[in-house]
Design a protein around this motif. Structure first.
Motif, short mmCIF file in Angstrom:
data_model
loop_
_atom_site.label_atom_id
_atom_site.label_comp_id
_atom_site.label_asym_id
_atom_site.label_seq_id
_atom_site.Cartn_x
_atom_site.Cartn_y
_atom_site.Cartn_z
N UNK A 1 0.81 -1.19 0.00
CA UNK A 1 0.00 0.00 0.00
C UNK A 1 0.86 1.26 0.00
N UNK A 2 2.01 1.21 0.59
CA UNK A 2 2.90 2.37 0.66
C UNK A 2 3.34 2.80 -0.74
N UNK A 3 3.49 1.85 -1.66
CA UNK A 3 3.91 2.19 -3.00
C UNK A 3 2.84 3.01 -3.72
N UNK A 4 1.59 2.61 -3.58
CA UNK A 4 0.49 3.35 -4.21
C UNK A 4 0.38 4.74 -3.59
N UNK A 5 0.51 4.82 -2.28
CA UNK A 5 0.46 6.11 -1.60
C UNK A 5 1.58 7.02 -2.09
N UNK A 6 2.75 6.46 -2.27
CA UNK A 6 3.89 7.25 -2.74
C UNK A 6 3.65 7.79 -4.15
N UNK A 7 2.96 7.01 -4.99
CA UNK A 7 2.65 7.48 -6.34
C UNK A 7 1.87 8.79 -6.29
N UNK A 8 0.94 8.87 -5.36
CA UNK A 8 0.11 10.07 -5.26
C UNK A 8 0.82 11.19 -4.53
N UNK A 9 1.47 10.87 -3.44
CA UNK A 9 2.13 11.90 -2.62
C UNK A 9 3.25 12.59 -3.40
N UNK A 10 4.02 11.81 -4.13
CA UNK A 10 5.16 12.36 -4.87
C UNK A 10 4.77 12.87 -6.26
N UNK A 11 3.52 12.67 -6.66
CA UNK A 11 3.07 13.12 -7.97
C UNK A 11 3.47 12.20 -9.10
N UNK A 12 3.98 11.03 -8.81
CA UNK A 12 4.41 10.10 -9.86
C UNK A 12 3.24 9.45 -10.59
N UNK A 13 2.05 9.52 -9.99
CA UNK A 13 0.88 8.95 -10.66
C UNK A 13 0.64 9.65 -11.99
N UNK A 14 0.94 10.95 -12.03
CA UNK A 14 0.76 11.70 -13.27
C UNK A 14 1.76 11.24 -14.33
#
Length: 93
Positions: free
Chosen positions: A1-14
């Protein structure tokens, strides 16, 4: 779950979304080149560009970029959207 959270927190999801858009564009362009089926590049590029510019605007906003960057991406998205609408209306009328 931390990996998915990091995608959003760090803006990498974009970045991931932009990668998917690029892969989609490459796939559709390649399919069109090989088979002649699907949207022509002149119709595909404005469609993908408008989506990519919206994603870039969201990324810039999430990273608290200066407002001219966000406005520039939104203006690019709008311009690409207008071109894409023009292509659609021209074909149907």
């Amino acid at each position: 779950m931390a990996m998915v959270e990091a995608l959003f927190v760090e803006g990498r999801i974009y970045d991931l979304i932009l990668l998917v858009l690029a892969l989609e564009g490459a796939f559709l362009w390649g399919r069109w080149r090989l088979t002649g089926r699907g949207p022509r590049p002149s119709r595909l590029i404005p469609f993908l560009l408008s989506g990519a510019a919206l994603v870039a605007a969201a990324r810039a906003a999430s990273l608290e970029a200066a407002w001219p960057w966000i406005a520039g991406f939104l203006a690019c998205a709008f311009a690409a959207h207008i071109v894409e609408l023009h292509h659609r209306w021209r074909v149907r009328t």
